[in-house]
Write a protein that holds these residues in place. Structure first.
Motif, PDB file in Angstrom:
ATOM      1  N   ILE A  40       0.906  -1.400   0.105  1.00 58.44           N
ATOM      2  CA  ILE A  40       0.066   0.087  -0.011  1.00 58.44           C
ATOM      3  C   ILE A  40       0.806   1.074  -0.123  1.00 58.44           C
ATOM      4  O   ILE A  40       0.748   2.264  -0.766  1.00 58.44           O
ATOM      5  N   TRP A  41       1.808   1.366   0.676  1.00 55.33           N
ATOM      6  CA  TRP A  41       2.789   2.392   0.781  1.00 55.33           C
ATOM      7  C   TRP A  41       3.669   2.533  -0.421  1.00 55.33           C
ATOM      8  O   TRP A  41       3.707   3.645  -1.150  1.00 55.33           O
ATOM      9  N   GLY A  42       4.086   1.492  -0.929  1.00 56.60           N
ATOM     10  CA  GLY A  42       4.794   1.540  -2.111  1.00 56.60           C
ATOM     11  C   GLY A  42       4.049   2.118  -3.500  1.00 56.60           C
ATOM     12  O   GLY A  42       4.676   2.704  -4.396  1.00 56.60           O
ATOM     13  N   LYS A  43       2.803   1.832  -3.437  1.00 58.93           N
ATOM     14  CA  LYS A  43       1.885   2.242  -4.490  1.00 58.93           C
ATOM     15  C   LYS A  43       1.574   3.741  -4.480  1.00 58.93           C
ATOM     16  O   LYS A  43       1.900   4.271  -5.753  1.00 58.93           O
ATOM     17  N   GLY A  44       1.545   4.375  -3.141  1.00 53.07           N
ATOM     18  CA  GLY A  44       1.641   5.735  -3.144  1.00 53.07           C
ATOM     19  C   GLY A  44       2.878   6.378  -3.325  1.00 53.07           C
ATOM     20  O   GLY A  44       2.973   7.498  -3.963  1.00 53.07           O
ATOM     21  N   THR A  45       3.958   5.695  -3.090  1.00 50.80           N
ATOM     22  CA  THR A  45       5.276   6.463  -2.920  1.00 50.80           C
ATOM     23  C   THR A  45       6.133   6.053  -4.222  1.00 50.80           C
ATOM     24  O   THR A  45       6.431   6.928  -5.131  1.00 50.80           O
ATOM     25  N   TRP A  46       6.124   4.934  -5.064  1.00 53.93           N
ATOM     26  CA  TRP A  46       6.853   4.537  -5.964  1.00 53.93           C
ATOM     27  C   TRP A  46       5.703   4.161  -7.257  1.00 53.93           C
ATOM     28  O   TRP A  46       6.300   4.093  -8.439  1.00 53.93           O
ATOM     29  N   GLY A  47       4.453   4.136  -6.988  1.00 53.30           N
ATOM     30  CA  GLY A  47       3.739   4.032  -8.249  1.00 53.30           C
ATOM     31  C   GLY A  47       3.547   2.532  -8.714  1.00 53.30           C
ATOM     32  O   GLY A  47       2.795   2.371  -9.671  1.00 53.30           O
ATOM     33  N   THR A  48       3.821   1.576  -7.798  1.00 54.06           N
ATOM     34  CA  THR A  48       3.765   0.271  -8.297  1.00 54.06           C
ATOM     35  C   THR A  48       3.539  -0.593  -6.733  1.00 54.06           C
ATOM     36  O   THR A  48       3.876  -0.157  -5.842  1.00 54.06           O
ATOM     37  N   TRP A  49       2.370  -1.613  -6.899  1.00 51.58           N
ATOM     38  CA  TRP A  49       2.371  -2.484  -5.789  1.00 51.58           C
ATOM     39  C   TRP A  49       3.423  -3.560  -5.409  1.00 51.58           C
ATOM     40  O   TRP A  49       3.498  -3.761  -4.094  1.00 51.58           O
ATOM     41  N   TRP A  50       4.167  -3.864  -6.304  1.00 53.95           N
ATOM     42  CA  TRP A  50       5.216  -4.771  -5.876  1.00 53.95           C
ATOM     43  C   TRP A  50       6.354  -4.524  -6.973  1.00 53.95           C
ATOM     44  O   TRP A  50       6.209  -4.350  -8.157  1.00 53.95           O
ATOM     45  N   ASP A  51       7.689  -4.775  -6.591  1.00 49.82           N
ATOM     46  CA  ASP A  51       9.084  -4.763  -7.201  1.00 49.82           C
ATOM     47  C   ASP A  51       9.727  -5.858  -6.649  1.00 49.82           C
ATOM     48  O   ASP A  51       9.787  -6.180  -5.223  1.00 49.82           O
ATOM     49  N   TRP A  52      10.332  -6.370  -7.365  1.00 50.29           N
ATOM     50  CA  TRP A  52      11.020  -7.619  -6.742  1.00 50.29           C
ATOM     51  C   TRP A  52      12.396  -7.435  -6.240  1.00 50.29           C
ATOM     52  O   TRP A  52      13.372  -7.793  -6.595  1.00 50.29           O
ATOM     53  N   ASP A  53      12.230  -6.392  -5.368  1.00 52.99           N
ATOM     54  CA  ASP A  53      13.373  -6.027  -4.642  1.00 52.99           C
ATOM     55  C   ASP A  53      13.593  -7.152  -3.538  1.00 52.99           C
ATOM     56  O   ASP A  53      12.890  -7.945  -3.067  1.00 52.99           O
ATOM     57  N   PRO A  54      15.029  -7.308  -3.394  1.00 52.91           N
ATOM     58  CA  PRO A  54      15.437  -8.437  -2.537  1.00 52.91           C
ATOM     59  C   PRO A  54      14.877  -8.302  -1.140  1.00 52.91           C
ATOM     60  O   PRO A  54      14.450  -9.395  -0.413  1.00 52.91           O
TER      61      PRO A  54
END
Length: 171
Positions: free
Chosen positions: A118-132
């Motif tokens: 939820i926070w990533g969608k508002g901040t980065w514009g994506t729900w999921w990123d394959w970050d480690p």
């Protein structure tokens, strides 16, 4: 001369036979104070703190996300410690405690993943990123779901092997 045997120590009462009235008399006020402090802290964090300069109000979810992430990792370490004790010294209580950690850890990990998305969608514009970090938290959720899947309180998704005919263990 033969010494008399010492009397056996009083047995610790089981959870269902504890004197709840006495426990509430003893610990009721500290428990109530802890609940009040927790509620005031949540009210302050979620409603009173001013918005952050760049993220505005979306940063408030981090007051839930970060403690959940810490707890998911702490519960995993605790579960690993209990499992190691159960394997090395064959202490059955530690095996039970390790299994009991799984649903709780899965809950904290799921909260971490949901609030982070939820926070990533508002901040980065994506729900999921394959970050480690995100991927390792997802792997941690799968590690928790393994032992928790057999727990009947968690849904009993995985059936344990059926007992042999006439076997009364586990009933």
């Amino acid at each position: 001369m033969i010494a008399a045997a010492a009397p056996a120590p009083a047995a610790t009462p089981w959870f269902h036979s504890l004197d709840w009235e006495r426990l509430l008399e003893t610990y009721g006020v500290p428990l109530l104070a802890a609940i009040v402090v927790l509620l005031v802290g949540m009210w302050q964090a979620l409603l009173v703190v001013p918005p952050e300069a760049k993220q505005l109000d979306s940063f408030r979810i981090l007051y839930i996300h970060v403690p959940s992430a810490w707890m998911s990792l702490f519960v995993f370490a605790l579960m690993a410690l209990y499992a190691a004790i159960a394997l090395i010294w064959r202490i059955k209580v530690c095996e039970i405690l390790a299994m009991a950690c799984a649903p709780m850890g899965a809950g904290f990990t799921l909260i971490t993943l949901l609030t982070g998305s939820i926070w990533g969608k508002g901040t980065w514009g994506t729900w999921w990123d394959w970050d480690p970090r995100m991927t390792s938290e997802l792997v941690l959720l799968f590690l928790y779901l393994g032992p928790a899947a057999g727990d009947p309180l968690f849904g009993g998704l995985v059936g344990w092997p059926a007992p042999a005919p006439g076997d009364q263990r586990g009933r």
